[in-house]
Design an enzyme around this catalytic site. Structure first.
Site, PDB file in Angstrom:
ATOM      1  N   ALA A 145      -7.498 -10.530  13.216  1.00  0.00           N
ATOM      2  CA  ALA A 145      -6.787  -9.639  12.292  1.00  0.00           C
ATOM      3  C   ALA A 145      -5.883 -10.453  11.377  1.00  0.00           C
ATOM      4  O   ALA A 145      -5.647 -10.075  10.225  1.00  0.00           O
ATOM      5  CB  ALA A 145      -5.976  -8.611  13.064  1.00  0.00           C
ATOM      6  N   THR A 146      -5.382 -11.564  11.877  1.00  0.00           N
ATOM      7  CA  THR A 146      -4.546 -12.434  11.027  1.00  0.00           C
ATOM      8  C   THR A 146      -5.343 -12.854   9.789  1.00  0.00           C
ATOM      9  O   THR A 146      -4.837 -12.811   8.661  1.00  0.00           O
ATOM     10  CB  THR A 146      -4.082 -13.674  11.826  1.00  0.00           C
ATOM     11  OG1 THR A 146      -3.312 -13.221  12.939  1.00  0.00           O
ATOM     12  CG2 THR A 146      -3.256 -14.620  10.978  1.00  0.00           C
ATOM     13  N   ASN A 162       3.961  -3.395  16.796  1.00  0.00           N
ATOM     14  CA  ASN A 162       3.586  -4.127  18.017  1.00  0.00           C
ATOM     15  C   ASN A 162       4.758  -4.361  18.963  1.00  0.00           C
ATOM     16  O   ASN A 162       4.569  -4.482  20.163  1.00  0.00           O
ATOM     17  CB  ASN A 162       2.930  -5.469  17.665  1.00  0.00           C
ATOM     18  CG  ASN A 162       3.745  -6.295  16.704  1.00  0.00           C
ATOM     19  OD1 ASN A 162       4.114  -5.833  15.625  1.00  0.00           O
ATOM     20  ND2 ASN A 162       4.048  -7.517  17.073  1.00  0.00           N
ATOM     21  N   GLN A 212      -2.474  -2.398  16.331  1.00  0.00           N
ATOM     22  CA  GLN A 212      -1.965  -1.742  17.549  1.00  0.00           C
ATOM     23  C   GLN A 212      -2.299  -0.249  17.565  1.00  0.00           C
ATOM     24  O   GLN A 212      -1.976   0.440  18.536  1.00  0.00           O
ATOM     25  CB  GLN A 212      -0.446  -1.922  17.654  1.00  0.00           C
ATOM     26  CG  GLN A 212       0.007  -3.357  17.759  1.00  0.00           C
ATOM     27  CD  GLN A 212      -0.303  -3.987  19.119  1.00  0.00           C
ATOM     28  OE1 GLN A 212      -0.567  -3.287  20.102  1.00  0.00           O
ATOM     29  NE2 GLN A 212      -0.287  -5.304  19.177  1.00  0.00           N
ATOM     30  N   SER A 249      -8.359  -5.675  15.256  1.00  0.00           N
ATOM     31  CA  SER A 249      -8.646  -6.848  16.090  1.00  0.00           C
ATOM     32  C   SER A 249      -9.280  -6.382  17.403  1.00  0.00           C
ATOM     33  O   SER A 249      -8.808  -5.414  18.009  1.00  0.00           O
ATOM     34  CB  SER A 249      -7.332  -7.569  16.376  1.00  0.00           C
ATOM     35  OG  SER A 249      -7.560  -8.741  17.116  1.00  0.00           O
ATOM     36  N   HIS A 273      -9.405  -7.886  20.410  1.00  0.00           N
ATOM     37  CA  HIS A 273      -8.796  -8.170  21.717  1.00  0.00           C
ATOM     38  C   HIS A 273      -7.668  -7.217  22.102  1.00  0.00           C
ATOM     39  O   HIS A 273      -7.181  -7.268  23.226  1.00  0.00           O
ATOM     40  CB  HIS A 273      -8.373  -9.644  21.828  1.00  0.00           C
ATOM     41  CG  HIS A 273      -7.150 -10.052  21.062  1.00  0.00           C
ATOM     42  ND1 HIS A 273      -5.922 -10.165  21.655  1.00  0.00           N
ATOM     43  CD2 HIS A 273      -6.979 -10.416  19.771  1.00  0.00           C
ATOM     44  CE1 HIS A 273      -5.040 -10.581  20.752  1.00  0.00           C
ATOM     45  NE2 HIS A 273      -5.664 -10.740  19.600  1.00  0.00           N
ATOM     46  N   THR A 303     -21.156 -18.220   9.542  1.00  0.00           N
ATOM     47  CA  THR A 303     -22.120 -17.600  10.458  1.00  0.00           C
ATOM     48  C   THR A 303     -21.394 -16.694  11.430  1.00  0.00           C
ATOM     49  O   THR A 303     -20.442 -17.120  12.090  1.00  0.00           O
ATOM     50  CB  THR A 303     -22.882 -18.696  11.242  1.00  0.00           C
ATOM     51  OG1 THR A 303     -23.487 -19.573  10.300  1.00  0.00           O
ATOM     52  CG2 THR A 303     -23.932 -18.096  12.154  1.00  0.00           C
ATOM     53  N   CYS A 340       4.832 -13.106  19.935  1.00  0.00           N
ATOM     54  CA  CYS A 340       5.033 -14.240  19.036  1.00  0.00           C
ATOM     55  C   CYS A 340       6.440 -14.795  19.186  1.00  0.00           C
ATOM     56  O   CYS A 340       6.641 -15.993  19.160  1.00  0.00           O
ATOM     57  CB  CYS A 340       4.807 -13.810  17.590  1.00  0.00           C
ATOM     58  SG  CYS A 340       3.177 -13.125  17.359  1.00  0.00           S
TER      59      CYS A 340
HETATM   60  N1  PLP Z   1      -0.902  -7.366  13.624  1.00  0.00           N
HETATM   61  C1  PLP Z   1      -0.337  -6.871  14.741  1.00  0.00           C
HETATM   62  C2  PLP Z   1       0.470  -5.621  14.664  1.00  0.00           C
HETATM   63  C3  PLP Z   1      -0.516  -7.526  15.967  1.00  0.00           C
HETATM   64  O1  PLP Z   1       0.052  -7.033  17.061  1.00  0.00           O
HETATM   65  C4  PLP Z   1      -1.294  -8.720  15.992  1.00  0.00           C
HETATM   66  C5  PLP Z   1      -1.449  -9.481  17.254  1.00  0.00           C
HETATM   67  O2  PLP Z   1      -0.515  -9.635  18.027  1.00  0.00           O
HETATM   68  C6  PLP Z   1      -1.876  -9.168  14.803  1.00  0.00           C
HETATM   69  C7  PLP Z   1      -1.651  -8.471  13.636  1.00  0.00           C
HETATM   70  C8  PLP Z   1      -2.750 -10.395  14.775  1.00  0.00           C
HETATM   71  O3  PLP Z   1      -3.982 -10.124  15.396  1.00  0.00           O
HETATM   72  P1  PLP Z   1      -4.976 -11.323  15.826  1.00  0.00           P
HETATM   73  O4  PLP Z   1      -4.528 -11.755  17.186  1.00  0.00           O
HETATM   74  O5  PLP Z   1      -6.342 -10.714  15.848  1.00  0.00           O
HETATM   75  O6  PLP Z   1      -4.859 -12.368  14.795  1.00  0.00           O
END
Ligand code: PLP
Length: 383
Positions: A80-81, A160, A188, A205, A207, A243, A326
């Site tokens: 997601a980042t 989050n 989230q 994302s 995971h 890929t 984080c």
């Molecule tokens: N955005 C939010 C609200 C998140 O909680 C997170 C992950 O902690 C991310 C973005 C980033 O996701 P990813 O781990 O897939 O890069």
């Protein structure tokens, strides 16, 4: 093995669902053939390549269905980042030169805030709006900032760190009123709450929904596709080269399908856990963020004067967090807790308990009761 149990660490109670979630057994099963015998490149024209490409398209449909917005399409990313970096940088790049503003909120994830700061360093005009003590954006503050120079407004759905839910539908309507796009970080929110209609770009994302790490996606409404961030072989309709991993995409698809099928059940389970957790906590704990618009699988609380880092160290068989995965360990007080108006001292007393599909009531009662009495012991010793 129960999905939440860490091998070799029997007995750990996992209460860190906002940091990540365990891979669901159904997801691991779906991924297995794509990790072992089915190794073809999904972009090659061979029979095996076409089979892998077809599996990725099924997964794409499943992710799109879980997002549930209709009319748009998903491109897979590595996280997601990456999706958030791409959405912000690619939207600014595509916008006309007069649209050089971004508006976001102080409580966004670093993937948004740091990207916006980077863009500000490149000459983009950045506005970071505050939140109230409830963690929510005041729409009047946003309205005051709007003009025809805004290219994109980036606001997350479920926070989050504290679980509050921003009014995404209204924010998107305000963005569209000045011809701007709305980017929603729904990392989230996916599988946990309905994603409201309105956003043009949505980052998710795998995971966080019991899928594998290393795969995310950007949902784009038709016409809102950002300029590519990654150039190369032209995969994902030329928007995101590289890929694709059939195993990761299939895993994301299977996790999305499961989240859609179990939406009501997972929701009801989380509601029950929230009630149980709340009633097991002593009245001395204060909940961070407003009570009305929030996701109940995130309980971020503090007891003034308690040393949260010591609680975590003392209760090693309970996996919970200081507030944000984080911020944990970095020594920096959380930017979200500070945006709510908490002092650094109170922020150091905050803990986040995150629970969901595989958490049992017994685990919540056991964990919360022990956290509670460890905090009480700390207070008694200090008195
Ligand atoms: N955005 C939010 C609200 C998140 O909680 C997170 C992950 O902690 C991310 C973005 C980033 O996701 P990813 O781990 O897939 O890069």
């Amino acid at each position: 093995m129960e999905p939440d149990r860490v091998p070799g660490e029997g007995g750990v109670i996992y209460l860190d669902y906002q940091a990540t979630t365990s891979v669901a057994p159904e997801v691991a099963d779906a991924m297995q053939p794509w990790i072992s015998e089915k190794f073809a490149n999904p972009h090659s024209p061979s029979k095996w390549g076409r089979e892998a490409a077809a599996a990725i398209e099924v997964a794409r449909d499943q992710v799109e269905a879980a997002i549930g917005l209709g009319g748009g399409s998903v491109a897979f990313t590595g996280s997601a980042t990456e999706a958030l970096n791409w959405a912000l940088k690619g939207t600014v790049e595509k916008a006309t030169k007069h649209r050089n503003r971004i508006i976001t909120v102080a409580t966004e994830h670093a993937a948004v805030l740091d990207t916006c700061e980077w863009l500000a360093g490149q000459g983009i005009d950045l506005t970071v709006l505050p939140v109230g003590p409830d963690g929510l954006l005041d729409l009047a503050d946003l309205e005051r900032e709007l003009d025809e120079r805004v290219a994109v407004i980036a606001v997350m759905l479920v926070n989050n760190e504290i679980g509050v839910i921003q009014p995404v539908e209204q924010i998107a309507a305000l963005a569209h009123g000045v011809g701007a796009l709305m980017l929603c970080d729904a990392v989230q929110g996916l599988g946990r709450v309905q994603i409201p209609p309105g956003p043009d770009l949505v980052a998710v994302s795998a995971h966080k929904i019991h899928g594998p790490k290393g795969v995310g996606a950007l949902w784009m409404s038709a016409g809102a596709e950002p300029a590519p961030l990654i150039h190369g072989g032209g995969q994902e309709k030329g928007l995101r080269s590289g890929t694709l991993s059939p195993a990761l995409c299939v895993g994301f698809g299977a996790a999305s399908k499961l989240a859609s099928e179990r939406f009501e059940q997972d929701h009801a389970h989380v509601e029950q856990l929230w009630i149980t957790a709340g009633s097991s906590l002593m009245a001395d704990w204060i909940i961070n963020g407003g009570m009305t618009q929030r996701y109940h699988g995130n309980l971020n609380v503090y007891w003034p004067g308690v040393d949260a880092a010591r609680l975590i160290a003392d209760l090693r068989d309970i996996a919970f967090s200081l507030g944000s995965a984080c911020a944990s360990g970095s020594g920096r007080p959380s930017h979200v807790l500070r945006a709510l108006g908490l002092s650094d001292r109170d922020a150091r007393s905050c803990i986040r308990l995150g629970f969901g599909r595989y958490t049992t009531e017994e685990e919540i009662i056991d964990a919360v009761t022990r956290i509670d009495s460890a905090a009480r012991e700390q207070r008694d010793l200090a008195a």
